[in-house]
Design a protein around this motif. Structure first.
Motif, PDB file in Angstrom:
ATOM      1  N   SER A 169      25.115  43.119  33.671  1.00  0.00           N
ATOM      2  CA  SER A 169      23.943  43.731  33.067  1.00  0.00           C
ATOM      3  C   SER A 169      24.101  45.243  33.095  1.00  0.00           C
ATOM      4  O   SER A 169      24.317  45.830  34.155  1.00  0.00           O
ATOM      5  CB  SER A 169      22.684  43.322  33.850  1.00  0.00           C
ATOM      6  OG  SER A 169      21.563  44.044  33.395  1.00  0.00           O
ATOM      7  N   ALA A 171      22.627  49.067  31.195  1.00  0.00           N
ATOM      8  CA  ALA A 171      21.576  49.698  30.399  1.00  0.00           C
ATOM      9  C   ALA A 171      22.027  51.085  29.975  1.00  0.00           C
ATOM     10  O   ALA A 171      22.541  51.855  30.789  1.00  0.00           O
ATOM     11  CB  ALA A 171      20.279  49.792  31.204  1.00  0.00           C
ATOM     12  N   GLU A 231      20.054  50.773  35.024  1.00  0.00           N
ATOM     13  CA  GLU A 231      18.753  50.228  34.616  1.00  0.00           C
ATOM     14  C   GLU A 231      17.612  51.102  35.121  1.00  0.00           C
ATOM     15  O   GLU A 231      16.638  51.365  34.398  1.00  0.00           O
ATOM     16  CB  GLU A 231      18.574  48.803  35.141  1.00  0.00           C
ATOM     17  CG  GLU A 231      19.480  47.762  34.507  1.00  0.00           C
ATOM     18  CD  GLU A 231      20.759  47.538  35.282  1.00  0.00           C
ATOM     19  OE1 GLU A 231      21.390  46.490  35.091  1.00  0.00           O
ATOM     20  OE2 GLU A 231      21.147  48.432  36.062  1.00  0.00           O
ATOM     21  N   GLN A 234      17.584  54.565  33.274  1.00  0.00           N
ATOM     22  CA  GLN A 234      17.138  54.377  31.891  1.00  0.00           C
ATOM     23  C   GLN A 234      15.625  54.226  31.829  1.00  0.00           C
ATOM     24  O   GLN A 234      14.945  54.862  31.013  1.00  0.00           O
ATOM     25  CB  GLN A 234      17.828  53.141  31.298  1.00  0.00           C
ATOM     26  CG  GLN A 234      17.530  52.890  29.825  1.00  0.00           C
ATOM     27  CD  GLN A 234      18.448  53.648  28.902  1.00  0.00           C
ATOM     28  OE1 GLN A 234      19.370  54.311  29.355  1.00  0.00           O
ATOM     29  NE2 GLN A 234      18.215  53.561  27.610  1.00  0.00           N
ATOM     30  N   ARG A 235      15.086  53.394  32.711  1.00  0.00           N
ATOM     31  CA  ARG A 235      13.637  53.158  32.705  1.00  0.00           C
ATOM     32  C   ARG A 235      12.860  54.416  33.059  1.00  0.00           C
ATOM     33  O   ARG A 235      11.871  54.761  32.401  1.00  0.00           O
ATOM     34  CB  ARG A 235      13.303  52.034  33.686  1.00  0.00           C
ATOM     35  CG  ARG A 235      11.817  51.809  33.923  1.00  0.00           C
ATOM     36  CD  ARG A 235      11.576  50.563  34.754  1.00  0.00           C
ATOM     37  NE  ARG A 235      12.308  50.574  36.001  1.00  0.00           N
ATOM     38  CZ  ARG A 235      11.879  51.184  37.106  1.00  0.00           C
ATOM     39  NH1 ARG A 235      10.719  51.861  37.094  1.00  0.00           N
ATOM     40  NH2 ARG A 235      12.566  51.129  38.218  1.00  0.00           N
TER      41      ARG A 235
END
Length: 417
Positions: A169, A171, A231, A234-235
């Protein structure tokens, strides 16, 4: 042996102190330091799922028995791993499966909380009781990864067999750079995460965070677990909670212990350590100039940070103490302060910092599951950093609070508990 290079993140017990410093800082610098702290707080306190997951391990030892490497009458096989209820120090023993399944061993464990990313690094391990073999036998190769993707997961495989493929995963935009020549240390991969607006806002320049153990930063392929920095960043950037930054993930090598320590000591029967100065030259004289030339960075020390956990934590501290003109902020996570009779603490105490430079800013934390001795060492390091003229701890963590506490970490001149 298991590959335990800074993948596990013990539950944090926190006390947060944002300490005032004597220097005046630009608003941009304050935003950068605050962004770093919010980023690491979000990584450390990433939301955990609370639904328990049951995992059944079925271990096929028939080939090991046939090869004389496992004696079912006296040897023991079990599972070790990087998230509770598993740990790397003691096996969860798998009893024999019973009649009709000779050579098979089975055990169930329940993960009460799913770690970030849902991945748990693990390995099967054989012990030989009463045979003067305290280490036992680990599975060969790298850690296997267990994905907690359902209420019940079953792992069925032979000892030493590869694990299931890992779902990766990622991002955002992550670029993989060609290794630089090994002028000071061995070549290694480097990955660079770019903020969401990097290609659009071509006039903007960005602060940079360098992270050690880079293969664990963005995905679980190398060690069976990851930090989920991509992740999280990015968030937080998209939500406007932190300012955009560039993140450089520097992979380790087989000489990780040597490169992340400034002094040599006897470790597991061998003399290890002492290559931190060479690793620093790689970072400062090779990697950073390459990153600054390739990307739109803010290259000054005030906008350049370095961070890591365990041995990566102590080399980050060492870089801040000895190269504060390059790295103005250090993120020191679960540092191995025990190294060489607490050399990192003694080094920070005795090394004078140039009066002409702003004091480096520190994030320093230690999880409560790491034991009283290490927590006490962390407290000693905080006291050392608070001395007049020394480092400026931006936050020190060791007492339980919730993730919401961290929202105030980057605000200078305040104190919160």
């Amino acid at each position: 042996m298991p590959h335990t290079a800074s993948t596990a993140r013990p539950p944090r017990a926190v006390r947060v102190s944002a300490l005032p410093t004597t220097e005046r800082a630009s608003p941009q610098l304050v935003r950068f330091v605050a962004s770093l702290l919010l980023l690491f707080a979000a990584v450390i306190f990433a939301p955990r799922a609370f639904a328990a997951t049951k995992v059944v391990f079925d271990i096929d030892m028939r080939e090991e028995i046939a090869g004389g490497r496992f004696d079912p009458t006296r040897d023991v096989v079990g599972v070790r791993g990087g998230a509770a209820p598993l740990n790397w120090g003691r096996s969860v023993v798998a009893p024999a499966a019973g009649l009709g399944r000779e050579g098979w061993y089975s055990v169930s464990v329940v993960f009460e909380r799913i770690p970030p990313g849902g991945n748990v690094p693990y390995k099967f391990h054989v012990e030989h009781p009463g045979q003067n073999d305290p280490e036992g036998d680990w599975e060969s190769g790298s850690n296997r990864s267990l994905e907690l993707v359902a209420d019940e997961v079953r792992v069925t495989r032979a000892f030493n067999a590869p694990g299931a493929p890992i779902s990766l995963s990622r991002a955002g935009t992550i670029e993989r750079l060609a290794p630089l020549p090994g002028n000071f240390v061995a070549q290694r991969p480097v990955q660079v995460w770019l903020p969401p607006d990097y290609e659009r806002d071509t006039a903007r320049r960005y602060p940079v965070l360098y992270l050690h153990d880079g293969q664990n930063v963005f995905d679980a392929a190398a060690a069976g677990a990851e930090w989920q920095v991509d992740e999280t960043a990015q968030r937080l950037v998209v939500d406007g909670q932190i300012q955009p930054l560039i993140i450089v993930a520097v992979h380790n090598t087989s000489r990780r212990i040597d490169e992340y320590t400034a002094t040599a000591m006897k470790y597991e029967g061998n003399t290890r350590g002492g290559l931190a100065p060479a690793y620093a030259r790689y970072l400062i004289e090779q990697l950073k100039p390459s990153i600054d030339a390739r990307y739109r960075t803010l290259p000054d020390a005030a906008h350049t940070a370095v961070g890591g956990s365990s041995l990566g934590g102590i080399v980050s501290l060492w870089l801040a103490v000895h190269h504060g003109d390059v790295f103005g902020t250090a993120l020191v996570v679960s540092p191995s302060l025990w190294w060489d009779d607490e050399f990192p603490i003694r080094d920070a105490q005795k090394t004078p910092l140039p009066m002409s430079l702003p004091r480096p800013k520190l994030w320093l934390d230690m999880g409560t599951n790491e034991g009283w001795t290490r927590s006490s060492s962390c407290a000693s390091c905080v006291r050392c950093c608070r001395r007049e003229g020394g480092l400026a701890p931006t936050s020190a963590i060791w007492r339980p609070k919730g993730p919401g506490t961290m929202k105030a970490v980057g605000r200078r001149g305040s104190s919160r508990c």
